[in-house]
Motif scaffolding. Sequence first.
Motif, PDB file in Angstrom:
ATOM      1  N   PRO A   1      10.698  79.478  41.673  1.00 19.63           N
ATOM      2  CA  PRO A   1      11.730  80.306  41.045  1.00 19.63           C
ATOM      3  C   PRO A   1      12.696  80.980  42.011  1.00 19.63           C
ATOM      4  CG  PRO A   1       9.667  81.521  41.137  1.00 19.63           C
ATOM      5  CD  PRO A   1       9.389  80.168  41.745  1.00 19.63           C
ATOM      6  N   PHE A   2      12.512  80.803  43.338  1.00 19.36           N
ATOM      7  CA  PHE A   2      13.383  81.533  44.253  1.00 19.36           C
ATOM      8  C   PHE A   2      14.847  81.132  44.094  1.00 19.36           C
ATOM      9  CE2 PHE A   2      14.184  84.375  47.665  1.00 19.36           C
ATOM     10  CZ  PHE A   2      15.290  83.862  48.323  1.00 19.36           C
ATOM     11  N   LEU A   3      15.096  79.834  43.862  1.00 23.66           N
ATOM     12  CA  LEU A   3      16.488  79.362  43.772  1.00 23.66           C
ATOM     13  C   LEU A   3      17.268  80.044  42.650  1.00 23.66           C
ATOM     14  CD1 LEU A   3      16.279  75.527  44.504  1.00 23.66           C
ATOM     15  CD2 LEU A   3      17.141  77.344  45.987  1.00 23.66           C
ATOM     16  N   SER A   4      16.562  80.506  41.621  1.00 23.35           N
ATOM     17  CA  SER A   4      17.247  81.250  40.561  1.00 23.35           C
ATOM     18  C   SER A   4      17.715  82.613  41.063  1.00 23.35           C
ATOM     19  CB  SER A   4      16.330  81.447  39.359  1.00 23.35           C
ATOM     20  OG  SER A   4      16.038  80.192  38.778  1.00 23.35           O
ATOM     21  N   ARG A   5      17.106  83.080  42.144  1.00 23.17           N
ATOM     22  CA  ARG A   5      17.527  84.357  42.731  1.00 23.17           C
ATOM     23  C   ARG A   5      18.632  84.143  43.751  1.00 23.17           C
ATOM     24  NH1 ARG A   5      14.656  88.427  41.284  1.00 23.17           N
ATOM     25  NH2 ARG A   5      12.657  88.081  40.254  1.00 23.17           N
ATOM     26  N   ASN A   6      18.547  83.038  44.493  1.00 17.24           N
ATOM     27  CA  ASN A   6      19.616  82.691  45.424  1.00 17.24           C
ATOM     28  C   ASN A   6      19.737  81.182  45.466  1.00 17.24           C
ATOM     29  OD1 ASN A   6      21.450  82.208  47.410  1.00 17.24           O
ATOM     30  ND2 ASN A   6      20.367  83.321  49.034  1.00 17.24           N
ATOM     31  N   PRO A   7      20.760  80.658  44.801  1.00 18.90           N
ATOM     32  CA  PRO A   7      20.893  79.197  44.735  1.00 18.90           C
ATOM     33  C   PRO A   7      21.093  78.555  46.097  1.00 18.90           C
ATOM     34  CG  PRO A   7      22.862  80.284  43.870  1.00 18.90           C
ATOM     35  CD  PRO A   7      21.859  81.363  44.098  1.00 18.90           C
ATOM     36  N   PHE A   8      21.455  79.377  47.122  1.00 20.12           N
ATOM     37  CA  PHE A   8      21.620  78.826  48.462  1.00 20.12           C
ATOM     38  C   PHE A   8      20.291  78.704  49.207  1.00 20.12           C
ATOM     39  CE2 PHE A   8      26.124  78.376  48.574  1.00 20.12           C
ATOM     40  CZ  PHE A   8      26.564  79.286  47.621  1.00 20.12           C
ATOM     41  N   GLY A   9      19.213  79.131  48.554  1.00 20.90           N
ATOM     42  CA  GLY A   9      17.889  78.934  49.138  1.00 20.90           C
ATOM     43  C   GLY A   9      17.672  79.684  50.438  1.00 20.90           C
ATOM     44  N   LYS A  10      18.202  80.909  50.522  1.00 20.25           N
ATOM     45  CA  LYS A  10      17.998  81.694  51.742  1.00 20.25           C
ATOM     46  C   LYS A  10      17.474  83.072  51.378  1.00 20.25           C
ATOM     47  CE  LYS A  10      21.641  79.227  54.065  1.00 20.25           C
ATOM     48  NZ  LYS A  10      22.690  79.157  55.041  1.00 20.25           N
ATOM     49  N   VAL A  11      16.590  83.581  52.244  1.00 19.53           N
ATOM     50  CA  VAL A  11      16.150  84.958  52.069  1.00 19.53           C
ATOM     51  C   VAL A  11      17.158  85.875  52.741  1.00 19.53           C
ATOM     52  CG1 VAL A  11      13.699  84.388  51.889  1.00 19.53           C
ATOM     53  CG2 VAL A  11      14.684  84.830  54.142  1.00 19.53           C
ATOM     54  N   PRO A  12      17.306  87.141  52.268  1.00 20.07           N
ATOM     55  CA  PRO A  12      16.588  87.719  51.144  1.00 20.07           C
ATOM     56  C   PRO A  12      17.342  87.602  49.824  1.00 20.07           C
ATOM     57  CG  PRO A  12      17.809  89.441  52.264  1.00 20.07           C
ATOM     58  CD  PRO A  12      18.151  88.139  52.963  1.00 20.07           C
ATOM     59  N   ALA A  13      16.607  87.813  48.735  1.00 23.91           N
ATOM     60  CA  ALA A  13      17.220  88.112  47.442  1.00 23.91           C
ATOM     61  C   ALA A  13      16.773  89.521  47.083  1.00 23.91           C
ATOM     62  CB  ALA A  13      16.779  87.094  46.402  1.00 23.91           C
ATOM     63  N   PHE A  14      17.418  90.101  46.082  1.00 26.32           N
ATOM     64  CA  PHE A  14      17.255  91.541  45.851  1.00 26.32           C
ATOM     65  C   PHE A  14      17.396  91.842  44.368  1.00 26.32           C
ATOM     66  CE2 PHE A  14      17.866  96.001  47.104  1.00 26.32           C
ATOM     67  CZ  PHE A  14      18.730  96.512  46.147  1.00 26.32           C
ATOM     68  N   GLU A  15      16.706  92.880  43.964  1.00 26.78           N
ATOM     69  CA  GLU A  15      16.773  93.280  42.566  1.00 26.78           C
ATOM     70  C   GLU A  15      16.779  94.795  42.510  1.00 26.78           C
ATOM     71  OE1 GLU A  15      14.074  90.685  40.014  1.00 26.78           O
ATOM     72  OE2 GLU A  15      13.252  92.699  39.684  1.00 26.78           O
ATOM     73  N   ASP A  16      17.660  95.386  41.704  1.00 26.22           N
ATOM     74  CA  ASP A  16      17.594  96.826  41.448  1.00 26.22           C
ATOM     75  C   ASP A  16      17.717  96.978  39.943  1.00 26.22           C
ATOM     76  OD1 ASP A  16      19.448  99.803  42.597  1.00 26.22           O
ATOM     77  OD2 ASP A  16      17.693  99.560  41.305  1.00 26.22           O
ATOM     78  N   GLY A  17      16.572  97.138  39.286  1.00 29.12           N
ATOM     79  CA  GLY A  17      16.589  97.118  37.832  1.00 29.12           C
ATOM     80  C   GLY A  17      17.051  95.748  37.373  1.00 29.12           C
ATOM     81  N   ASP A  18      18.139  95.735  36.589  1.00 31.66           N
ATOM     82  CA  ASP A  18      18.591  94.437  36.077  1.00 31.66           C
ATOM     83  C   ASP A  18      19.667  93.788  36.961  1.00 31.66           C
ATOM     84  OD1 ASP A  18      20.704  95.859  33.412  1.00 31.66           O
ATOM     85  OD2 ASP A  18      20.489  96.305  35.548  1.00 31.66           O
ATOM     86  N   LEU A  19      19.988  94.433  38.066  1.00 33.22           N
ATOM     87  CA  LEU A  19      20.995  93.858  38.965  1.00 33.22           C
ATOM     88  C   LEU A  19      20.314  92.943  39.966  1.00 33.22           C
ATOM     89  CD1 LEU A  19      23.941  93.841  40.108  1.00 33.22           C
ATOM     90  CD2 LEU A  19      23.191  95.651  41.656  1.00 33.22           C
ATOM     91  N   LYS A  20      20.819  91.704  40.057  1.00 33.50           N
ATOM     92  CA  LYS A  20      20.247  90.757  41.004  1.00 33.50           C
ATOM     93  C   LYS A  20      21.325  90.351  42.002  1.00 33.50           C
ATOM     94  CE  LYS A  20      16.821  88.713  37.790  1.00 33.50           C
ATOM     95  NZ  LYS A  20      16.406  90.006  37.325  1.00 33.50           N
ATOM     96  N   LEU A  21      20.980  90.430  43.279  1.00 37.69           N
ATOM     97  CA  LEU A  21      21.951  90.111  44.326  1.00 37.69           C
ATOM     98  C   LEU A  21      21.321  89.201  45.366  1.00 37.69           C
ATOM     99  CD1 LEU A  21      23.270  93.731  45.093  1.00 37.69           C
ATOM    100  CD2 LEU A  21      24.332  92.047  43.580  1.00 37.69           C
ATOM    101  N   PHE A  22      22.190  88.551  46.162  1.00 36.43           N
ATOM    102  CA  PHE A  22      21.747  87.903  47.401  1.00 36.43           C
ATOM    103  C   PHE A  22      22.874  88.073  48.414  1.00 36.43           C
ATOM    104  CE2 PHE A  22      24.327  84.046  46.938  1.00 36.43           C
ATOM    105  CZ  PHE A  22      24.507  83.966  45.565  1.00 36.43           C
ATOM    106  N   GLU A  23      22.726  87.470  49.618  1.00 35.50           N
ATOM    107  CA  GLU A  23      23.608  87.733  50.776  1.00 35.50           C
ATOM    108  C   GLU A  23      23.311  89.145  51.295  1.00 35.50           C
ATOM    109  OE1 GLU A  23      25.663  85.909  52.650  1.00 35.50           O
ATOM    110  OE2 GLU A  23      25.327  84.093  51.451  1.00 35.50           O
TER     111      GLU A  23
END
Lengths: 224, 261
Positions: free
Chosen positions: A56-78
């Motif tokens: 499921p990581f790619l759903s958090r960052n389609p570029f397949g790189k760490v990190p991904a991030f979540e703050d409540g319902d906000l999802k970010l990467f980069e």
Amino acid sequence: MTASAFEKWTSLTGIKVFGHAASISTRRVLLTLHEKNLDFELVHVDLKDGEHKKEPFLSRNPFGKVPAFEDGDLKLFESRAITQYIAHRYEGQGTNLLQPDSKNLAHYAIMAIGMQVEAHQFDPVASKLAWEHVFKLIYGLTTDQAIVAEEEAKLAKVLDVYEARLKEFKYLAGDTFTLTDLHHIPAIQYLLGTPSKKLFTERPRVNEWVAEIIKRPASQKILE
Amino acid sequence: MMGTILQSRLLPPPPPIKLSHSSLLFSPSQQHSRSNLKFTSKSSPSTITMASIKVHGVPMSTATMRVLAALYEKELEFELIPVDMRAGAHKQEPFLSLNPFGQIPALQDGDLTLFESRAITEYIADEYSEKGEKLMCPGCNKVKALTKVWLNVEGQQFDPIASKIAFERVFKGMFGMTTDPAAVQDLEGKLVRVLDIYEARLSKSEFLACDCFTLADLPVIHYLMGTDSKALFESRPKVCEWVKKITARPAWAKVVDLQKQ
């Protein structure tokens, strides 16, 4: 605390980082959270298993790189988008990572320049050196000295500009510590344990600046 | 950035960087006053000389184009001051006082000097947020954060690959060097992975960051649409539609016009 009580507690704050504690980009985000005294959960992503390249990581960052991030319902990467979000969203809390007069757009732009310079001039070179000197060895590969020489020459030019800049200001964006300085810390920490360290130590103002930023409590926390 | 790639291969090494004064000098105690320098749509042509924005660069440079596009989107008056790249002007004073890294563009807005095209476009979007097109996702920090995500994607994932392909396919030919087909193939293999992600993203969102055009969508696609690489964009329906939309914008037409002059 039991495992489930800890999970319940951290899930109340809503901040999760999906990454690897040793990764330079992940550490950029962890540093920011520590500077802000924010509670969060670090969810380990198994890089050597390729977990970052699969669901499921790619759903958090389609570029397949760490990190991904979540703050409540906000999802970010980069990582640099994440650190900027944290610095703004939690502006009133912990260390101020923006300019002292955060509404002054000219001063903000000066800080933004420094963030771009770190991303485009410093990081590509520093990451290659960290790869050659540190991470390759972990994977049992050998350092390519020709690449090291080439990248060190580039890094020297960048650090010459930093040296001049730091003669006029205490930190890169002015007289206070900001995101611009913070973004450099994880790569610098790695390079200080390698022969490339000399590029930092042989420039007096850069050397002082490095000493200042790595002795910060947050910078020490990410090494634990 | 393209200019830099070219010059580093064609010119002797630049002289050592000497900063006689810092272009980034600002006094934290000074209020940065904008009120007397803003261009208003009600101004008569004679007040256009009050326009305080100067861009140092060349219209062929993609990084310069990024800044020009943002200025046109915002309907801001500016002066484009050419930098003689072939003479290596960007690696010498007085340009180095504008950008000690010796890369175009640099921008002056009154007494403020900036470089790094993406820092400049963010400044333009913020400082002139009431003028022309909005270039950031409207709303609170959480929504703005999405613009930053895709700005970073453009800068970190897309641009490094696209600019190398442009170098191989476009600039090498202009300077009598030969394209390396193996390099192009390798780079295009990377580009398609990025474009697949763009395709998926654009199936859920009108533009990259949100449903409005933002800085992340500025159409700096490195001349690739004039090369065989355009097939990679055109074969992906959402990407293809997005490219058409962003390049059809009047502001972009003005940038292209500048290149023709």
